[in-house]
Design a protein around this motif. Structure first.
Motif, PDB file in Angstrom:
ATOM      1  N   GLU A   1       0.761  -1.351  -0.034  1.00  0.00           N
ATOM      2  CA  GLU A   1      -0.018  -0.098   0.213  1.00  0.00           C
ATOM      3  C   GLU A   1       1.058   1.293   0.013  1.00  0.00           C
ATOM      4  OE1 GLU A   1      -4.132   1.469   0.547  1.00  0.00           O
ATOM      5  OE2 GLU A   1      -3.503  -0.681   0.913  1.00  0.00           O
ATOM      6  N   GLU A   2       1.799   1.289   0.679  1.00  0.00           N
ATOM      7  CA  GLU A   2       2.840   2.393   0.977  1.00  0.00           C
ATOM      8  C   GLU A   2       3.686   2.602  -0.286  1.00  0.00           C
ATOM      9  OE1 GLU A   2       5.837   4.110   4.171  1.00  0.00           O
ATOM     10  OE2 GLU A   2       4.773   2.309   4.526  1.00  0.00           O
TER      11      GLU A   2
ATOM     12  N   LYS B   1       1.969  11.664   2.067  1.00  0.00           N
ATOM     13  CA  LYS B   1       2.925  10.988   2.975  1.00  0.00           C
ATOM     14  C   LYS B   1       2.871  11.708   4.315  1.00  0.00           C
ATOM     15  CE  LYS B   1       6.921   8.352   3.579  1.00  0.00           C
ATOM     16  NZ  LYS B   1       8.265   7.883   3.103  1.00  0.00           N
ATOM     17  N   ILE B   2       2.680  11.139   5.438  1.00  0.00           N
ATOM     18  CA  ILE B   2       2.941  11.754   6.631  1.00  0.00           C
ATOM     19  C   ILE B   2       4.397  11.792   7.061  1.00  0.00           C
ATOM     20  CG2 ILE B   2       2.560  11.663   9.154  1.00  0.00           C
ATOM     21  CD1 ILE B   2      -0.048  10.657   8.610  1.00  0.00           C
ATOM     22  N   GLU B   3       4.808  12.950   6.990  1.00  0.00           N
ATOM     23  CA  GLU B   3       6.303  13.131   7.447  1.00  0.00           C
ATOM     24  C   GLU B   3       6.645  13.193   8.999  1.00  0.00           C
ATOM     25  OE1 GLU B   3       8.726  12.638   5.417  1.00  0.00           O
ATOM     26  OE2 GLU B   3       8.229  13.342   3.475  1.00  0.00           O
ATOM     27  N   HIS B   4       5.521  13.718   9.668  1.00  0.00           N
ATOM     28  CA  HIS B   4       5.692  13.893  11.047  1.00  0.00           C
ATOM     29  C   HIS B   4       4.384  14.110  11.594  1.00  0.00           C
ATOM     30  CE1 HIS B   4       7.202  15.026  14.998  1.00  0.00           C
ATOM     31  NE2 HIS B   4       6.491  15.939  15.114  1.00  0.00           N
ATOM     32  N   PHE B   5       3.797  13.592  12.767  1.00  0.00           N
ATOM     33  CA  PHE B   5       2.738  14.095  13.588  1.00  0.00           C
ATOM     34  C   PHE B   5       3.029  14.058  14.941  1.00  0.00           C
ATOM     35  CE2 PHE B   5       1.395   9.804  13.806  1.00  0.00           C
ATOM     36  CZ  PHE B   5       0.676   9.649  15.189  1.00  0.00           C
ATOM     37  N   SER B   6       2.470  14.977  15.759  1.00  0.00           N
ATOM     38  CA  SER B   6       2.479  14.843  17.111  1.00  0.00           C
ATOM     39  C   SER B   6       1.319  15.207  17.854  1.00  0.00           C
ATOM     40  CB  SER B   6       3.410  16.118  17.663  1.00  0.00           C
ATOM     41  OG  SER B   6       4.705  15.867  17.138  1.00  0.00           O
ATOM     42  N   MET B   7       1.147  14.534  19.131  1.00  0.00           N
ATOM     43  CA  MET B   7      -0.452  14.743  19.710  1.00  0.00           C
ATOM     44  C   MET B   7      -0.226  15.071  20.953  1.00  0.00           C
ATOM     45  SD  MET B   7      -3.567  14.097  19.770  1.00  0.00           S
ATOM     46  CE  MET B   7      -3.642  13.314  18.127  1.00  0.00           C
TER      47      MET B   7
ATOM     48  N   ILE C   1     -10.881   3.816   0.631  1.00  0.00           N
ATOM     49  CA  ILE C   1     -10.809   3.083   1.734  1.00  0.00           C
ATOM     50  C   ILE C   1      -9.123   3.001   2.084  1.00  0.00           C
ATOM     51  CG2 ILE C   1     -10.662   1.027   2.832  1.00  0.00           C
ATOM     52  CD1 ILE C   1     -13.253   0.139   1.735  1.00  0.00           C
ATOM     53  N   GLY C   2      -8.676   3.375   3.208  1.00  0.00           N
ATOM     54  CA  GLY C   2      -7.308   3.405   3.613  1.00  0.00           C
ATOM     55  C   GLY C   2      -7.226   2.494   4.523  1.00  0.00           C
ATOM     56  N   ARG C   3      -5.976   1.884   4.732  1.00  0.00           N
ATOM     57  CA  ARG C   3      -5.629   0.766   6.012  1.00  0.00           C
ATOM     58  C   ARG C   3      -4.156   0.971   6.194  1.00  0.00           C
ATOM     59  NH1 ARG C   3      -7.005  -1.483   1.465  1.00  0.00           N
ATOM     60  NH2 ARG C   3      -5.660  -2.711   0.290  1.00  0.00           N
ATOM     61  N   ALA C   4      -3.904   0.844   7.751  1.00  0.00           N
ATOM     62  CA  ALA C   4      -2.363   0.770   7.900  1.00  0.00           C
ATOM     63  C   ALA C   4      -2.235   0.184   9.087  1.00  0.00           C
ATOM     64  CB  ALA C   4      -1.859   2.078   7.782  1.00  0.00           C
TER      65      ALA C   4
ATOM     66  N   SER D   1      -3.694   4.855  12.278  1.00  0.00           N
ATOM     67  CA  SER D   1      -4.714   5.688  12.079  1.00  0.00           C
ATOM     68  C   SER D   1      -4.650   6.764  10.957  1.00  0.00           C
ATOM     69  CB  SER D   1      -5.802   6.332  13.409  1.00  0.00           C
ATOM     70  OG  SER D   1      -6.037   5.177  14.077  1.00  0.00           O
ATOM     71  N   ALA D   2      -3.649   7.656  11.423  1.00  0.00           N
ATOM     72  CA  ALA D   2      -3.009   8.636  10.495  1.00  0.00           C
ATOM     73  C   ALA D   2      -2.659   8.269   9.134  1.00  0.00           C
ATOM     74  CB  ALA D   2      -1.938   9.582  11.020  1.00  0.00           C
ATOM     75  N   HIS D   3      -2.059   7.002   8.992  1.00  0.00           N
ATOM     76  CA  HIS D   3      -1.522   6.498   7.802  1.00  0.00           C
ATOM     77  C   HIS D   3      -2.780   6.007   7.010  1.00  0.00           C
ATOM     78  CE1 HIS D   3       2.792   7.079   7.897  1.00  0.00           C
ATOM     79  NE2 HIS D   3       2.639   6.657   9.265  1.00  0.00           N
ATOM     80  N   ALA D   4      -3.700   5.493   7.693  1.00  0.00           N
ATOM     81  CA  ALA D   4      -4.989   4.840   6.977  1.00  0.00           C
ATOM     82  C   ALA D   4      -5.524   5.907   6.509  1.00  0.00           C
ATOM     83  CB  ALA D   4      -5.825   3.978   8.026  1.00  0.00           C
ATOM     84  N   PHE D   5      -5.819   7.128   7.023  1.00  0.00           N
ATOM     85  CA  PHE D   5      -6.471   8.147   6.457  1.00  0.00           C
ATOM     86  C   PHE D   5      -5.802   8.771   5.270  1.00  0.00           C
ATOM     87  CE2 PHE D   5      -8.133  12.809   6.612  1.00  0.00           C
ATOM     88  CZ  PHE D   5      -9.671  12.256   6.583  1.00  0.00           C
ATOM     89  N   VAL D   6      -4.400   8.889   5.398  1.00  0.00           N
ATOM     90  CA  VAL D   6      -3.731   9.280   4.077  1.00  0.00           C
ATOM     91  C   VAL D   6      -3.890   8.363   3.047  1.00  0.00           C
ATOM     92  CG1 VAL D   6      -1.230   9.823   3.459  1.00  0.00           C
ATOM     93  CG2 VAL D   6      -2.082  10.733   5.579  1.00  0.00           C
ATOM     94  N   TYR D   7      -3.708   6.966   3.224  1.00  0.00           N
ATOM     95  CA  TYR D   7      -3.955   6.109   2.150  1.00  0.00           C
ATOM     96  C   TYR D   7      -5.073   6.282   1.225  1.00  0.00           C
ATOM     97  CZ  TYR D   7       0.354   4.079   3.952  1.00  0.00           C
ATOM     98  OH  TYR D   7       1.785   3.657   4.438  1.00  0.00           O
TER      99      TYR D   7
END
Length: 512
Positions: free
Chosen positions: A383-384, A391-397, A475-478, A487-493
């Motif tokens: 998938e990737e 593509k997510i390079e970085h995320f913080s929560m 549909i995205g999955r990761a 979850s973040a990667h699934a949404f981006v896919y």
């Protein structure tokens, strides 16, 4: 003991499930897994329906050599020509052509008489026979067709050269008694029916697909059309795992066998689930997590004394092993290659090195990598690799007491990086909101779920995001040991799938 041909239509009828569409390489991987199980016939697609369907069928023909490869076509010359062309390089090929026969379809869909239908069936089968050595004919909506007229249609198909005639319960309307009556009637009223293979294709709209298919076998069917995990149009098809296991465990009653290795069922089931993002219900027969679980005290006591008290088959029978921890951070490339081969998962040698790096990332986080983890790693790696516009390079929560969660995301869009932050009702809402603020599309999250792939607190979690983007379902999955990351990667896919759809649509428009 007669051998029942297993005709798997996961890649055609199964892929018609909403959200179950696959990329070409994903279809090839599923086909390899099916062939590794011993499936006799793989229906690779409906070649006329799209360039992707044509290319997928063609590639499966080139790379899967042990199973017969079938391509679906309407009883139309162009359909049959395209199907035959896609199947040209198959070691064993079959054109599968169909035409509806029921009164409803004749009157409202086709607007043709009984005589016209028979003429078309005869022509289509003869035409296909000149292009392909093996032809299957399906009488769509057969179980709502008059028995005497269906017998005429089947007779015409046999005389025209069909080797297999399929009697589908297209809308899942029939009961086991009716299935038996129809198959018995055809065997008694059609000349030379013993010279061909009768096939059953049952849908599960009333939950009777497995019962109807097994009844068809008892009444003379020698091919069953099934899908892995029972996916398919509407409520789905007869499930391969249920039919194969049912025949295997109760061959004293059915008195038939199949060529499918049941110990490969669980791996193929999980591979499909990971590929299309369809979670397997816990209570699903044969392959669900609860299929071999016992909570009631009386059941537990009985199983401890003798497994046969409450288990009619063992997990090992379908390839579910509790001790399948085989790889870890110290496993080498050869170990990974060997395990993938055991699981009937094919990875090109040039991509194995990159996959190994991804495997080590997971192994460092959770130490022990289960087969189910490995299947998810492979699926998400593909998938990737295939979808990289976003593509997510970085995320913080940021989570603080008495305040809404806040996410900060850096998203690569094409060649540029963009940053955004957003708050939400929860961390998932915050992540999705931040990502949505960086794209120009209208995105609606329709469905979201996370599933633990393997046991333990450090389990790999698989996230699936079902979205509607500008009216198109994507549909995205990761998977990751961090469910927020997954979850973040699934949404981006899902966004990448929409981007691929736009690109593909534009290319088709230019070609036309």
């Amino acid at each position: 003991m007669d051998t029942i041909q297993v005709f798997d239509t996961t890649l055609r009828d199964g892929e018609q499930s909403p959200g179950a569409s696959m990329e070409v390489e994903q279809k090839v991987n599923i086909a390899r897994s099916l062939a590794g199980m011993g499936v006799d016939v793989i229906e690779a697609g409906f070649p006329i329906s799209s360039p992707k369907q044509f290319e997928g069928t063609k590639l499966i023909c080139e790379q899967v050599r042990t199973s017969t490869i079938a391509g679906l076509s309407r009883a139309i010359q162009k359909d049959i020509d395209i199907a035959a062309e896609a199947l040209k390089k198959a070691a064993n090929s079959r054109v599968h052509t169909f035409l509806a026969t029921s009164p409803l379809h004749r009157e409202y869909k086709l607007r043709k008489s009984k005589e016209e239908i028979i003429e078309i069936v005869s022509w289509a089968v003869k035409y296909a026979k000149n292009l392909c050595s093996e032809v299957e004919f399906s009488a769509e909506d057969a179980l709502r067709t008059e028995k005497d007229y269906l017998a005429e249609v089947v007779d015409a198909a046999i005389k025209a050269g069909a080797s297999i005639v399929n009697i589908p319960d297209t809308v899942g309307y029939a009961t086991p008694q009716e299935i038996e009556e129809y198959f018995t009637y055809l065997r008694e009223h059609v000349d030379k029916i013993d010279t061909i293979i009768l096939s059953a294709h049952c849908h599960d709209d009333l939950g009777l697909a497995t019962a109807n298919t097994l009844t068809a076998i008892k009444a003379g069917a020698r091919q069953v059309e099934v899908t892995v995990n029972g996916i398919g149009e509407r409520a789905g098809n007869a499930a391969l795992e249920e039919i194969v296991t049912g025949i295997g465990i109760r061959n004293d009653f059915w008195k038939v066998r199949t060529n499918v290795d049941p110990s490969k069922i669980y791996t193929t089931s999980r591979l499909l689930s990971a590929t299309i993002g369809y979670p397997i219900p816990r209570n699903k027969a044969i392959i669900g997590e609860n299929a071999f679980a016992h909570e009631a005290g009386i059941h537990q006591d009985g199983v401890l004394k003798h497994r046969g008290t409450y288990e009619i088959l063992t997990p090992d029978y379908v390839g579910r092993k509790s001790n399948n921890i085989v790889l870890g951070r110290h496993s080498g490339l050869n170990g990974l290659r060997s395990r993938l081969k055991h699981l009937s998962i094919h990875v090109e040698e040039e991509t194995l090195q990159e996959l190994y790096k991804k495997f080590l990332e997971i192994a460092d986080k959770k130490r022990e990598v289960y087969d189910s983890d490995l299947i998810a790693i492979v699926s998400n790696f593909e998938e990737e690799e295939d979808n990289t516009f976003f593509k997510i390079e970085h995320f913080s929560m940021y989570l603080e007491p008495n305040t809404q969660p806040r996410a900060e995301v850096t998203l690569r869009i094409g060649e540029k990086n963009k940053k955004a932050s957003a708050s939400g009702d929860g961390p998932i809402d915050a992540i999705f909101s931040a990502i949505c603020s960086l794209v120009d599309y209208t995105v609606v999250l329709e469905e979201y779920h996370v599933t633990a792939i393997s046991p333990g607190t450090n389990a790999l979690g698989e996230a699936v995001a079902v979205t509607t983007i500008e009216g198109k379902e994507c549909i995205g999955r990761a998977s990751s040991t961090d469910i927020l990351e997954a979850s973040a990667h699934a949404f981006v896919y899902a966004l990448n799938h929409f981007q691929f759809y736009l690109l593909h649509s534009n290319n088709e428009h230019k070609e036309s």
